[in-house]
Design a protein around this motif. Structure first.
Motif, PDB file in Angstrom:
ATOM      1  N   THR A  89      -5.721  -7.085  59.882  1.00  0.00           N
ATOM      2  CA  THR A  89      -6.737  -7.302  60.919  1.00  0.00           C
ATOM      3  C   THR A  89      -6.092  -7.392  62.295  1.00  0.00           C
ATOM      4  O   THR A  89      -6.598  -6.841  63.273  1.00  0.00           O
ATOM      5  CB  THR A  89      -7.539  -8.589  60.614  1.00  0.00           C
ATOM      6  OG1 THR A  89      -8.275  -8.369  59.405  1.00  0.00           O
ATOM      7  CG2 THR A  89      -8.508  -8.924  61.738  1.00  0.00           C
ATOM      8  N   ASP A 221     -12.733  -2.633  58.831  1.00  0.00           N
ATOM      9  CA  ASP A 221     -12.022  -3.794  58.292  1.00  0.00           C
ATOM     10  C   ASP A 221     -12.832  -4.390  57.135  1.00  0.00           C
ATOM     11  O   ASP A 221     -13.846  -5.033  57.359  1.00  0.00           O
ATOM     12  CB  ASP A 221     -11.809  -4.831  59.401  1.00  0.00           C
ATOM     13  CG  ASP A 221     -10.704  -5.821  59.053  1.00  0.00           C
ATOM     14  OD1 ASP A 221     -10.242  -5.824  57.889  1.00  0.00           O
ATOM     15  OD2 ASP A 221     -10.315  -6.591  59.939  1.00  0.00           O
ATOM     16  N   GLU A 222     -12.384  -4.139  55.952  1.00  0.00           N
ATOM     17  CA  GLU A 222     -13.033  -4.612  54.729  1.00  0.00           C
ATOM     18  C   GLU A 222     -14.532  -4.305  54.682  1.00  0.00           C
ATOM     19  O   GLU A 222     -15.350  -5.207  54.533  1.00  0.00           O
ATOM     20  CB  GLU A 222     -12.786  -6.123  54.562  1.00  0.00           C
ATOM     21  CG  GLU A 222     -11.289  -6.446  54.557  1.00  0.00           C
ATOM     22  CD  GLU A 222     -10.986  -7.783  53.896  1.00  0.00           C
ATOM     23  OE1 GLU A 222     -11.758  -8.180  53.015  1.00  0.00           O
ATOM     24  OE2 GLU A 222      -9.967  -8.398  54.270  1.00  0.00           O
ATOM     25  N   THR A 303     -10.524 -14.709  59.163  1.00  0.00           N
ATOM     26  CA  THR A 303     -10.887 -13.617  60.062  1.00  0.00           C
ATOM     27  C   THR A 303     -12.259 -13.740  60.728  1.00  0.00           C
ATOM     28  O   THR A 303     -12.420 -13.267  61.832  1.00  0.00           O
ATOM     29  CB  THR A 303     -10.832 -12.276  59.312  1.00  0.00           C
ATOM     30  OG1 THR A 303     -11.606 -12.412  58.149  1.00  0.00           O
ATOM     31  CG2 THR A 303      -9.414 -11.917  58.958  1.00  0.00           C
TER      32      THR A 303
END
Ligand SMILES: Nc1ncnc2c1ncn2[C@@H]1O[C@H](COP(=O)(O)OP(=O)(O)O)[C@@H](O)[C@H]1O
Ligand SMILES: [Mg+2]
Length: 338
Positions: A89, A221-222, A303
């Protein structure tokens, strides 16, 4: 299907309705281009869209990112994997202007991106997705989409967060937003608050919103995290569609089955470094990768809060910028380029 629902141009090919014969060509091209590339960390790619050199980012005594060299092949899907805390990240944050490195440079199409603010990076064609923040939950789905529009004056997905700005966006942006919402099957929800969407629908919304600025590089991101299995396939399909449309995709994912399924190339990070890269089949046999995962803590990353903070900071900068103020050295390059 009603005429107004008929997609046009590149989108038509991506909707998977009996995929045209050439539909898989970009995947084949990406894989063929990478076929002879050695499985070595930092290895040169035949046609890199993104080149990262000597980028480091420390937090106190902790080295979150330390990447000597990384090239990302244009037009392919690069899976970025690694245990929690590996720096994935943070690397995205750096590459997209949400964070500043201690050292290093990176470029898109040979153009340096360091020192640019997120909206400037977006304007050049590189976007990333975030988990939706609370602020965005209180906007409708359509309003969220309009935040992603790239307006005539160079407004960005973030610039438009400044209250009122999106209202002045052109009708064309609304049309584009509605097209994308149809493609992601969110059109029926357009007037609902984003906060009422399921986790999976929010991920779809985020991806749809990222496409509003016609990006060339998309960092996800994910995108599958927290998505229920019913939506996973659909999300995966959408990620593959980005490649079909010629975009370069970098995505973070933990599920190795997913990674194997859709990646043309896999980059493995651990403790801030790239420890392996290669085609999906090369990764599970790699001893450094096995060791990194065995030694890893699988506790929850921080995050969501971090990303909220970064986004709030970016909004603050943009608000200042709109007032013509320079608030720190990171914003001094603004206004250059187009
Ligand atoms: N803003 C921050 N302040 C302090 N430490 C941070 C910050 N952002 C990330 N980190 C630390 O940097 C390391 C890498 O984090 P991150 O990039 O989120 O990893 P990943 O996305 O691979 O799970 C972690 O140890 C994390 O705790
Ligand atoms: Mg992360």
């Amino acid at each position: 299907m009603p005429a107004e629902n008929t997609p046009t141009g590149a989108h038509a090919a991506s909707l998977g309705k009996g995929s045209p014969a050439g539909g898989r060509a970009p995947q084949r091209l990406a894989q063929a281009a990478l076929r002879d590339v050695p499985w070595e960390v930092g290895v040169a790619k035949p046609d890199p869209a993104i080149v990262v050199e000597n980028v480091t980012r420390t937090f106190g005594g902790l080295t979150a990112v330390s990447v000597d060299r990384l090239e990302v092949q244009r037009g392919g899907i690069t899976g970025l994997i690694g245990p929690n805390g590996a720096g994935k990240t943070t690397l995205f944050n750096l590459l997209t202007g949400f964070d500043q490195p201690n050292t290093g440079t990176w470029s898109f199409d040979g153009r340096p991106l360091g020192k640019l603010a997120p909206h400037q990076v977006a304007r050049l064609g590189v976007v990333r997705t975030f988990q939706l923040t609370k602020a965005l939950s209180r906007l409708t789905v359509l309003e969220n989409m309009l935040l992603g529009a790239q307006g005539q004056r160079g407004e960005s997905f973030l610039r438009a967060l400044v209250p009122g700005t999106w209202r002045s966006q052109e009708k064309a942006n609304t049309e584009k937003a509605l097209d994308l919402l149809r493609r992601f099957k969110l059109d029926a929800k357009k007037d609902e608050f984003a906060g009422t969407l399921s986790g999976g629908q929010r991920k779809l919304l985020e991806m749809a919103r990222a496409l509003m600025s016609d990006p060339q590089v998309v960092m996800l991101d994910e995108p599958m995290a927290g998505v229920n299995p019913a939506l996973t396939q659909s999300l995966l399909g959408h990620v593959k569609d980005l490649r079909e449309e010629g975009m370069t995709v970098i995505f973070v994912e933990h599920d190795m089955d997913v990674v194997r399924d859709i990646s043309d190339w896999v980059v493995v990070m651990a403790a801030g470094r790239v420890i392996a890269e290669g085609p999906p089949e090369s990764i599970s046999q790699n001893q450094a990768v096995v060791d990194a995962y065995l030694g890893a803590h699988h506790d929850a990353p921080l995050t969501v809060e971090e990303e909220d903070q970064v986004l709030a900071e970016a909004e603050r900068r943009i608000a200042h910028e709109e007032n013509g103020e320079v608030i720190d050295s990171d914003t001094t390059t603004r206004g250059e380029g187009r």
